[in-house]
Enzyme design. Structure first.
Site, PDB file in Angstrom:
ATOM      1  N   PHE A 151       0.850  -1.189   0.000  1.00 19.55           N
ATOM      2  CA  PHE A 151       0.000   0.000   0.000  1.00 19.55           C
ATOM      3  C   PHE A 151       0.879   1.229   0.000  1.00 19.55           C
ATOM      4  O   PHE A 151       1.732   1.390   0.864  1.00 19.55           O
ATOM      5  CB  PHE A 151      -0.928   0.016   1.220  1.00 19.55           C
ATOM      6  CG  PHE A 151      -1.887   1.174   1.179  1.00 19.55           C
ATOM      7  CD1 PHE A 151      -3.026   1.119   0.384  1.00 19.55           C
ATOM      8  CD2 PHE A 151      -1.647   2.342   1.897  1.00 19.55           C
ATOM      9  CE1 PHE A 151      -3.904   2.195   0.311  1.00 19.55           C
ATOM     10  CE2 PHE A 151      -2.514   3.426   1.834  1.00 19.55           C
ATOM     11  CZ  PHE A 151      -3.645   3.341   1.034  1.00 19.55           C
ATOM     12  N   ASP A 236       9.096   2.693   1.781  1.00 22.67           N
ATOM     13  CA  ASP A 236       7.900   3.424   2.187  1.00 22.67           C
ATOM     14  C   ASP A 236       7.739   3.212   3.689  1.00 22.67           C
ATOM     15  O   ASP A 236       7.305   2.153   4.128  1.00 22.67           O
ATOM     16  CB  ASP A 236       6.683   2.914   1.418  1.00 22.67           C
ATOM     17  CG  ASP A 236       5.391   3.612   1.853  1.00 22.67           C
ATOM     18  OD1 ASP A 236       5.387   4.269   2.919  1.00 22.67           O
ATOM     19  OD2 ASP A 236       4.382   3.481   1.137  1.00 22.67           O
ATOM     20  N   LYS A 265       2.269   9.971   8.175  1.00 19.72           N
ATOM     21  CA  LYS A 265       1.498   9.540   9.342  1.00 19.72           C
ATOM     22  C   LYS A 265       1.954  10.145  10.675  1.00 19.72           C
ATOM     23  O   LYS A 265       1.535  11.244  11.010  1.00 19.72           O
ATOM     24  CB  LYS A 265       1.436   8.004   9.400  1.00 19.72           C
ATOM     25  CG  LYS A 265       0.488   7.433   8.325  1.00 19.72           C
ATOM     26  CD  LYS A 265       0.040   6.021   8.608  1.00 19.72           C
ATOM     27  CE  LYS A 265      -1.170   5.648   7.771  1.00 19.72           C
ATOM     28  NZ  LYS A 265      -0.854   5.016   6.481  1.00 19.72           N
TER      29      LYS A 265
HETATM   30  C1  LIG Z   1      -1.061   5.275   5.028  1.00 20.98           C
HETATM   31  C2  LIG Z   1      -0.002   4.863   4.087  1.00 20.98           C
HETATM   32  C3  LIG Z   1       0.225   5.560   2.893  1.00 20.98           C
HETATM   33  C4  LIG Z   1      -0.658   6.705   2.426  1.00 20.98           C
HETATM   34  O1  LIG Z   1      -0.582   7.789   3.254  1.00 20.98           O
HETATM   35  P1  LIG Z   1      -1.693   8.958   3.125  1.00 20.98           P
HETATM   36  O2  LIG Z   1      -1.256   9.986   4.116  1.00 20.98           O
HETATM   37  O3  LIG Z   1      -3.002   8.322   3.444  1.00 20.98           O
HETATM   38  O4  LIG Z   1      -1.657   9.440   1.733  1.00 20.98           O
HETATM   39  C5  LIG Z   1       1.287   5.176   2.097  1.00 20.98           C
HETATM   40  N1  LIG Z   1       2.077   4.136   2.458  1.00 20.98           N
HETATM   41  C6  LIG Z   1       1.886   3.442   3.590  1.00 20.98           C
HETATM   42  C7  LIG Z   1       2.809   2.328   3.934  1.00 20.98           C
HETATM   43  C8  LIG Z   1       0.826   3.766   4.437  1.00 20.98           C
HETATM   44  O5  LIG Z   1       0.619   3.049   5.547  1.00 20.98           O
END
Ligand SMILES: *Cc1c(COP(=O)(O)O)cnc(C)c1O
Length: 419
Positions: A151, A236, A265
């Site tokens: 994700f 990420d 986050k």
């Molecule tokens: C939550 C998340 C995202 C997206 O972040 P947003 O602030 O919702 O755009 C991307 N990568 C990972 C691993 C995430 O947990």
């Protein structure tokens, strides 16, 4: 000239009575939020419109890592709010310069790009990887390799890189030049990463995909293959970053360093901010005018993030996260021991932990989450078969024990409810 009639916004709109039902009347139906509407929080405690208290083991999906209404953050934001809110990127500001310094001092990175969310940080990372490879390869090096079930956000590019077809359904045509490989499978990576690959992106622990940690061998293997093929390695760390795994960034615990790291986050503890971290040589490719965003590096967001880092990036704080993570692990293991028909395994790192549903309760993580909520404990899921807990990193032993009791009491009833 014709105009369209409209209703003006009366002062009473500021205190209009709203309930959960209002959601369905005014918000697009892309979410299905819980029935209670929360109005206040302090630490890990939150209260709804009716004054009912809940223990929050979600921290807004690994965001409020210092809990709700942290006094130092409230004070810092309030002070900055009285000074300067926004300038645009035609001007820099002190908080963003201090934050950039703190992040580069604390990590491998030498350059930072600030934005407002995880998706934007990843969007910047993928665009940079493409651009960095473009000139050297005369456009022949463009392919991005990502993991299945990963994700990376919801913009069209990042959602296409994320390996979950259900999230791209209906949005075609999608950006091309993206391939997906099974996670933690080094042979598949070796086969997929050819000379046309500009970047490989992985989450050190897959968050939304089911709280699945990478092995050290996998991340090291990806590092080696990327070096060999001249591809950039992107981690990420939007979910794993800023202390969540018991290290400031998870890569530091693994001992494998990426070329680009994305963070968001928990960086703002709920105030929107994201960042892409990289080296000076790679970052130089984002030359004047090549990328941007209105709010990136806004003084309000930068002030909050700087204070977040000053609290979390301390050896004693991070050691406590690892200790609390072990205690959380023991709680989840005790649930498996007590209810083996309901739960089958636990995995994760630090205070990002998953609990897998056993075959008899397949697809029912959401039901267990709802049952815990009814008993006063807010938890998360990571897909239909994984219960996820991600409490604030400031969680006490007492709060872990309290959550344990609610989960055990809930599971005792839930276990009778085999479908
Ligand atoms: C939550 C998340 C995202 C997206 O972040 P947003 O602030 O919702 O755009 C991307 N990568 C990972 C691993 C995430 O947990």
């Amino acid at each position: 000239m014709t105009t369209v009639s409209h209703a003006s916004t009366p002062a009473s709109a500021l205190n209009a009575p709203v309930t959960r039902a209002t959601f369905d009347e005014v918000i697009v139906p892309s979410y299905a939020p819980a029935q209670m509407v929360l109005v206040r929080g302090a630490g890990l405690d939150v209260w709804d419109q009716n004054g009912r208290q809940f223990l929050d083991f979600t921290s807004g999906i690994a965001v409020n890592s210092l809990g709700h209404a942290h006094p130092q953050l409230v004070a810092a934001l309030t002070e900055q709010a009285g000074k300067l809110w926004h300038l645009s990127n035609a001007y820099t500001n002190e908080p963003v310069l201090r934050l950039g310094k703190a992040l580069t001092d604390a990590t491998f990175a030498e350059r930072v790009f600030f934005c407002n969310s995880g998706a934007e940080a990843n969007e910047a990372a993928f665009k940079l990887a493409r651009k960095y490879a473009h000139k050297k390869s005369e456009g022949k090096k463009f392919r991005i390799i990502a993991a299945l079930n990963s994700f990376h956000g919801r913009t069209l590019f990042t959602v296409s890189v994320g390996g979950q077809p259900k999230y791209t359904e209906g949005f075609a045509p999608l950006p091309g030049g993206i391939d997906h490989i099974p996670y933690n499978d080094l042979e598949a990576a070796r086969a997929a990463i050819g000379d046309d690959v500009c970047a490989v992106v992985v989450e050190p622990v897959q968050g939304e995909g089911g709280v699945l940690p990478a092995t050290k061998e996998y991340l090291q293997g990806l590092r080696d293959i990327c070096n060999e093929k001249g591809a950039l390695l992107i981690f990420d760390e939007v979910q794993t970053g800023v202390g969540r795994t018991g290290h400031l960034y998870a890569y530091q615990g693994y001992g494998v360093t990426p070329d680009i790291l994305t963070t968001a986050k928990a960086l703002g503890n709920g105030f929107p901010i994201g960042a892409m971290l990289t080296t000076a040589a790679i970052g130089a490719e984002l030359n004047i005018g090549s990328h941007g965003t209105t709010y990136g590096g806004n003084p309000l967001a930068a002030t909050v993030a700087l204070n977040v880092l000053a609290i979390i990036n301390q050896d004693s704080f991070l050691a406590r996260v690892r200790e609390a993570g072990e205690k959380m692990h023991a709680v989840l293991q005790s649930l498996i021991d007590a209810f083996p028909q309901v739960f089958s395994a636990t995995r994760g790192a630090g205070l990002l932990r998953g609990l897998l549903m056993a075959p008899d309760f397949k697809g029912r993580s959401k039901d267990f989450q709802k049952a815990c909520e009814a008993n006063g404990l807010m938890i998360l899921i990571a897909g239909p078969d994984v219960v996820r807990v991600a409490p604030a990193l400031t969680v006490s032993d007492e709060q872990i024990a309290q959550a344990s009791k609610i989960m055990h009491d809930t599971a005792a009833v839930f276990a009778q409810d085999k479908k």
